[in-house]
Scaffold this active site. Structure first.
Site, mmCIF file in Angstrom:
data_model
loop_
_atom_site.group_PDB
_atom_site.id
_atom_site.type_symbol
_atom_site.label_atom_id
_atom_site.label_comp_id
_atom_site.label_asym_id
_atom_site.label_seq_id
_atom_site.Cartn_x
_atom_site.Cartn_y
_atom_site.Cartn_z
ATOM 1 N N GLU A 264 0.779 -1.248 0.000
ATOM 2 C CA GLU A 264 0.000 0.000 0.000
ATOM 3 C C GLU A 264 0.811 1.299 0.000
ATOM 4 O O GLU A 264 0.714 2.091 0.937
ATOM 5 C CB GLU A 264 -0.998 0.003 1.157
ATOM 6 C CG GLU A 264 -2.015 -1.104 1.019
ATOM 7 C CD GLU A 264 -3.198 -1.011 2.003
ATOM 8 O OE1 GLU A 264 -3.254 -0.052 2.784
ATOM 9 O OE2 GLU A 264 -4.051 -1.917 1.956
ATOM 10 N N GLU A 369 -4.712 -8.797 -0.040
ATOM 11 C CA GLU A 369 -5.098 -8.470 1.346
ATOM 12 C C GLU A 369 -6.567 -8.096 1.447
ATOM 13 O O GLU A 369 -7.087 -7.363 0.604
ATOM 14 C CB GLU A 369 -4.250 -7.313 1.887
ATOM 15 C CG GLU A 369 -4.389 -7.166 3.406
ATOM 16 C CD GLU A 369 -3.691 -5.924 3.950
ATOM 17 O OE1 GLU A 369 -2.473 -5.774 3.727
ATOM 18 O OE2 GLU A 369 -4.383 -5.107 4.590
#
Ligand code: NAG
Ligand code: NAG
Ligand code: NAG
Ligand code: NAG
Ligand code: NAG
Ligand code: NAG
Ligand code: NAG
Ligand code: NAG
Ligand code: NAG
Length: 532
Positions: A264, A369
């Site tokens: 991220e 995820e």
């Protein structure tokens, strides 16, 4: 009770009549769930040192039989029923939902499903009695577990650690003092090795970095907008650091199938002041350079040149940026796959997945995820862990089905085991997980989402292929979504999620075979059959 289905069944009768009453015989074989109601819309299954429910054995059946597995809001967990297939001439449809299957039209191959070996997962496992921890490991990886086959391992700390740490705290551009930490030795390596053992080494691992040493970063903070200092670019120091991780794990007997370019990077877009999750910031342009000039060549020039390099590892909404990066042929040559997180899927269209697939069909898409309980609303109302939430299981199943229908090859959930607060997390970023450990009681709770994820990890093994399935809703039923696969053993797998609160009949038609089933309210049903 049989009424309608019974008579329909008789029409195409193919099977000896005496067996008809056994059509719905429950045959779970596995140990039953010990259900507990925590006041949510469904229940958890409680396990302790001496007892845990198991997944029933699902054996190949002959072509006149099928098996249906159901997990629902009402409390069924991997409930197994055997049915009889009807052979038809007349394909007229008369049920609420008709699913037309054409197994000769194949799409993407499946890489696997799984969760993450975070520090929090290992800390919780280590806090339970050995026997209880073993029940958890078997629940995920054992023969009677849900068959996790593709898991993610963070490189050093994440927000689900009890401290921020890296493998090289002191300035050392030569990386000579690189060393794995106590967390690796106590909370990751032993459990990864146990999982490899339980799966007979049929477990693929991908690694992802979150946190970089402060001396390598442009700001003195693990979180926020800092990136790797310019001075470390010519020497590819960050890329070499990641390579060191692969080397150190190999020494421990752990090989990686993939590595991502970093968890991220988009976190760095938020103001530093509200950021707590460790990350390395990358703009698209910097990421392009990092892959092309540093990470790609470093990995290619190492003994890990066959590892799958996975780009993005971030929300679906950034796929258009990645499309541009991948248009650079040097980057394109290094990248094997694209990792996506689910957190913005509720407003980012799945068409973004099709776009990247259509443009770069040889790059695999992989869900790297996902977890529930992480929204601002969950923070405000403190609903990070909801024991027994069916809604969360349904949200996740819906996302998996949508991803599968848009070229995604697997789906990895976040922490495999959290405590009753949804931690530990040094940034207090508590969230939900498939398994919640009650350390004081020395027991754990398997959430509904554990089982719904299991419908994929257990019933759709690696190398299965998604196949064509056309769902036709005759009664306006928009709450039903479905996907279909062909397993390596030839079995056809049809997964149907019913998010409505009505009971519907579904009619599965595959060439001259017909299966008539009822999908109960708020359920995930998987139907398996073998045509030979
Ligand atoms: C473990 O769970 C089983 C099944 O619920 C129960 O009978 C048993 O008493 C439990 N054992 C302990 C030590 O709590
Ligand atoms: C299929 O299996 C069932 C149950 O084992 C058996 O009774 C039946 O005879 C078999 N049918 C065929 C066509 O082999
Ligand atoms: C299944 O797809 C194949 C390939 O497109 C096609 O030739 C065949 O007619 C289809 N079968 C049915 C029953 O639609
Ligand atoms: C798993 O561990 C057992 C006991 O240590 C050992 O006998 C077995 O060979 C191991 N299996 C694998 C696949 O490593
Ligand atoms: C490739 O690796 C070798 C030996 O490890 C090293 O000497 C060489 O400089 C490396 N080349 C590149 C392009 O990194
Ligand atoms: C991709 O790269 C090619 C070759 O440089 C270029 O012609 C094309 O416009 C690029 N496409 C996009 C969408 O950027
Ligand atoms: C965990 O177990 C303890 C001891 O049995 C109990 O008091 C507590 O309520 C449990 N917590 C949850 C969330 O069930
Ligand atoms: C389909 O849905 C619309 C809108 O919800 C409704 O007005 C209509 O009656 C429904 N039709 C059937 C056949 O259920
Ligand atoms: C979905 O569930 C609702 C109620 O829970 C039920 O009425 C409906 O028949 C189900 N649909 C299917 C396809 O099973």
């Amino acid at each position: 009770m049989f009424s309608k289905k019974f008579s329909i069944f008789i029409i195409g009768l193919y099977y000896i009549p005496q067996l008809i009453p056994s059509r719905k015989v429950s045959n779970t074989n596995g140990h039953d769930c010990v259900a507990k109601d925590f006041g949510q819309d469904s229940t958890v299954c409680v396990c302790n040192a001496s007892y845990c429910d198991t997944i029933p054995l699902i054996e190949k059946l002959n072509s006149s039989m099928y098996v249906k597995i159901t997990t629902n809001k009402d409390g069924l967990r991997f409930h197994k029923e055997i049915g009889i297939v009807e052979v038809i001439e007349n394909k007229a449809s008369y049920s609420d939902i008709v699913i037309n299957v054409n197994a000769s039209v194949e799409y993407q191959a499946i890489h696997g499903y799984g969760g993450a070996f975070t520090d929090a997962t290992g800390i919780n496992l280590a806090s339970l009695d050995g026997k209880v921890a073993e029940q958890i490991m078997k629940s995920y990886f054992g023969i009677e577990g849900i068959g996790f086959s593709l898991c993610r391992v963070p490189i050093a700390a994440t927000d689900f650690s009890t401290r921020p740490y890296t493998y090289l705290e002191n300035e050392d551009p030569e990386l000579t003092s690189f060393s794995l930490q106590e967390e690796d030795y106590q909370y990751k390596i032993p459990y990864i090795l146990q999982a490899l053992n339980l799966t007979n080494n049929n477990l693929k691992l991908i690694s992802s970095p979150w946190i970089a040493p402060l001396w390598m970063k442009t700001i003195a903070s693990y979180a926020g907008s800092g990136t790797i200092k310019e001075e470390y670019h010519p020497t590819a120091t960050w890329a070499k650091y990641l390579l060191k991780f692969l080397e150190e794990y190999e020494k421990q007997g752990i090989d990686y199938w993939g590595i991502t370019t970093g968890n991220e990077p988009s976190l760095a877009l938020y103001p530093d002041a509200i950021q707590s999750t460790p990350t390395v910031a990358w703009t698209s342009a910097d990421m392009q350079k990092f892959i092309k000039d540093h990470l790609g060549p470093t990995i290619e020039n190492s003994s890990y040149s066959t590892i799958n390099l996975i780009a993005l590892d971030d929300q679906r909404g950034y796929l258009p940026d990645l499309n541009e990066i991948l248009n650079d042929s040097a980057v394109n040559n290094y990248i094997d796959g694209i990792g996506i997180h689910w957190y913005q899927d509720w407003y980012e269209s799945a068409n973004l997945l099709d776009e990247v697939h259509n443009r770069y069909p040889n790059k695999f898409l992989l869900g790297t995820e996902a977890c529930s309980g992480s929204t601002v609303i969950d923070l405000i109302f403190n609903t990070r862990v909801l024991l027994g939430s069916w809604q969360r299981a349904e949200d996740q199943a819906k996302d998996i089905i949508e991803d599968m229908n848009h070229w995604v090859t697997g789906w990895i959930s976040w922490n495999m085991v959290l405590n009753t607060d949804g931690g530990p997390s040094y940034t207090s970023n508590f969230v939900d997980a498939h398994i919640i450990a009650n350390i004081t009681a020395n027991e754990f709770y398997k959430q509904p989402a554990f089982y719904t994820h299991g419908h994929f990890s257990k019933l759709v093994p690696p190398n299965s292929k998604r196949i064509q399935m056309i769902l036709q809703a005759n009664n306006n039923e928009s709450d039903v979504v479905s996907t279909a696969f062909k397993k390596p053993d030839g079995g056809i797998v049809i997964t149907v999620l019913n998010s409505s609160d009505k009971t519907l009949d579904i009619n599965i038609i595959d060439e001259d075979l017909r299966i008539i089933e009822t999908v109960t309210p708020n359920s995930l049903s998987t139907i398996l059959y073998w045509k030979d």
